[in-house]
Design a protein around this motif. Structure first.
Motif, PDB file in Angstrom:
ATOM      1  N   GLN A 201       0.826  -1.204   0.000  1.00  0.00           N
ATOM      2  CA  GLN A 201       0.000   0.000   0.000  1.00  0.00           C
ATOM      3  C   GLN A 201       0.867   1.264   0.000  1.00  0.00           C
ATOM      4  O   GLN A 201       0.620   2.214  -0.730  1.00  0.00           O
ATOM      5  CB  GLN A 201      -0.912  -0.026   1.230  1.00  0.00           C
ATOM      6  CG  GLN A 201      -2.022   1.004   1.162  1.00  0.00           C
ATOM      7  CD  GLN A 201      -2.491   1.396   2.559  1.00  0.00           C
ATOM      8  OE1 GLN A 201      -2.159   0.739   3.551  1.00  0.00           O
ATOM      9  NE2 GLN A 201      -3.263   2.467   2.623  1.00  0.00           N
ATOM     10  N   LEU A 202       1.907   1.233   0.819  1.00  0.00           N
ATOM     11  CA  LEU A 202       2.818   2.373   0.880  1.00  0.00           C
ATOM     12  C   LEU A 202       3.468   2.599  -0.482  1.00  0.00           C
ATOM     13  O   LEU A 202       3.541   3.723  -0.990  1.00  0.00           O
ATOM     14  CB  LEU A 202       3.913   2.134   1.927  1.00  0.00           C
ATOM     15  CG  LEU A 202       5.082   3.121   1.888  1.00  0.00           C
ATOM     16  CD1 LEU A 202       4.671   4.501   2.371  1.00  0.00           C
ATOM     17  CD2 LEU A 202       6.266   2.623   2.720  1.00  0.00           C
ATOM     18  N   MET A 203       3.910   1.502  -1.082  1.00  0.00           N
ATOM     19  CA  MET A 203       4.603   1.627  -2.362  1.00  0.00           C
ATOM     20  C   MET A 203       3.669   2.170  -3.441  1.00  0.00           C
ATOM     21  O   MET A 203       4.085   2.985  -4.273  1.00  0.00           O
ATOM     22  CB  MET A 203       5.154   0.264  -2.793  1.00  0.00           C
ATOM     23  CG  MET A 203       6.363  -0.134  -2.009  1.00  0.00           C
ATOM     24  SD  MET A 203       7.689   1.078  -2.260  1.00  0.00           S
ATOM     25  CE  MET A 203       8.803   0.559  -1.005  1.00  0.00           C
ATOM     26  N   ASP A 204       2.416   1.722  -3.416  1.00  0.00           N
ATOM     27  CA  ASP A 204       1.451   2.232  -4.392  1.00  0.00           C
ATOM     28  C   ASP A 204       1.245   3.729  -4.220  1.00  0.00           C
ATOM     29  O   ASP A 204       1.191   4.480  -5.192  1.00  0.00           O
ATOM     30  CB  ASP A 204       0.100   1.503  -4.244  1.00  0.00           C
ATOM     31  CG  ASP A 204       0.186   0.086  -4.782  1.00  0.00           C
ATOM     32  OD1 ASP A 204       1.177  -0.223  -5.487  1.00  0.00           O
ATOM     33  OD2 ASP A 204      -0.723  -0.723  -4.489  1.00  0.00           O
ATOM     34  N   GLU A 205       1.136   4.128  -2.958  1.00  0.00           N
ATOM     35  CA  GLU A 205       0.931   5.549  -2.689  1.00  0.00           C
ATOM     36  C   GLU A 205       2.123   6.371  -3.185  1.00  0.00           C
ATOM     37  O   GLU A 205       1.953   7.415  -3.823  1.00  0.00           O
ATOM     38  CB  GLU A 205       0.745   5.731  -1.180  1.00  0.00           C
ATOM     39  CG  GLU A 205       0.516   7.179  -0.793  1.00  0.00           C
ATOM     40  CD  GLU A 205       0.371   7.306   0.707  1.00  0.00           C
ATOM     41  OE1 GLU A 205      -0.524   6.646   1.265  1.00  0.00           O
ATOM     42  OE2 GLU A 205       1.164   8.050   1.308  1.00  0.00           O
TER      43      GLU A 205
END
Ligand code: GDP
Length: 297
Positions: A201-205
């Motif tokens: 999720q962090l990487m997508d953001e």
């Protein structure tokens, strides 16, 4: 910073060679073995160590070190050159946008020193080129993160664009960029969210923010004291975000040096700066040759 154990071991290995009236093949092999162990103990990535030792050995053979004068001195020279190469040869400057603002996105795991480094970098830009940077607070997961950025910014007199924690980070960055353009800030430094470990999720953001602003720099901030983990983290972030550089923090507390020596070789990305303390002034340009000399003592 002092990689005492490593420096000590390398110096001892060289000293042993120096004391020999004549250096043999076997002595050279023994020295290579000692260098290999010293690097492994310093937590340098094993593949990096393997390649490094192989190159030094080949160079020593090619230069016919054993037949020349001062074989020990020549080996020190080869090790120094190869260490410098391993860490990137030359200092790599920050990328700059052809038109202001230059956008720098700070990424990294929580606690690595992202916010502190954002402050250090802004201060450096102000001092060096009278820059007028602006921060964007894009870590909406920890209210304390915004407060911390604000505190850092107050110390060095840099404005912060923030929208609290209820707005989507991509939207915050979008609005922040408009404000920076309106105010003619020449640098925008985006402080993004960190996590205890890399998650999807962090990487997508982060990827969404990257896509929106197309930053000139994606600087990965990593804690040098985490050694091999630092290298794995760097690889994880680079795979997802194609980072442009690394800031290695807490080098003042790093006694081993493994991260400094491995990151460039493993990721191909340059270490641009090193953090050597908690104060805003404690950020230095990373010079591979100087670091190699420090390692060899
Ligand atoms: P973030 O979660 O990645 O934003 O990390 P912070 O900027 O909050 O830093 C975490 C801690 O590391 C703070 O206590 C900083 O003062 C400290 N820190 C950051 N960089 C350095 C450094 O280069 N050396 C030392 N000794 N401490 C540092």
């Amino acid at each position: 910073m002092a990689f005492e154990g490593l420096t000590d071991r390398l110096q001892k290995a060289m000293e042993k060679l120096r004391r020999k009236p004549k250096v043999t093949e076997a002595d050279l092999r023994e020295t290579m073995r000692e260098i290999r162990l010293a690097l492994l103990e310093a937590d340098v990535n094993f593949k990096v160590v393997k390649d490094f030792v192989k190159t030094v050995r080949e160079k020593a053979a090619g230069a016919e070190v054993l037949k020349g004068l001062n074989p020990a001195q020549q080996i020190v020279k080869i090790v120094n050159e190869e260490l410098t190469k391993l860490m990137g040869e030359e200092a790599v400057p920050l990328n700059k946008a052809p038109h202001i603002p230059t956008v720098i996105m700070m990424v990294g795991l929580q606690g690595a020193g992202k916010t502190t480094t954002a402050g250090k970098l802004a201060l450096r830009l102000k001092n060096e080129s009278h820059a007028r940077p602006m921060f964007i607070a894009a870590d909406v997961y920890r209210p304390a993160a915004i407060t911390q950025l604000q505190q850092v910014a107050d110390q060095i007199d840099v404005p912060v664009f923030e929208k609290g924690t209820d707005v989507d980070p991509v939207e915050i960055v979008r609005e922040g960029m408009d404000v920076a353009k309106k105010n003619h800030n020449d640098y925008v430094i985006i402080d993004t969210a960190g996590r205890l470990q890399i998650d999807e999720q962090l990487m997508d953001e982060l990827a969404n923010i990257k896509e929106l602003v197309n930053p000139n720099e994606i600087l990965l901030v990593i804690d040098s004291m985490t050694g091999q983990n630092a290298v794995n983290t760097a690889q994880g972030f680079d795979d997802k975000l194609d980072i442009t550089g690394v800031v290695l923090t807490k080098l003042d507390g790093d006694t081993r040096g493994g991260a400094a020596m491995s990151i460039r070789a493993v990721t191909g990305k340059p270490i641009k700066f090193v953090g050597e303390g908690e104060k805003m002034e404690d950020l230095d340009v990373f010079h591979p040759d100087r670091m190699a000399s420090r390692i060899l003592g």
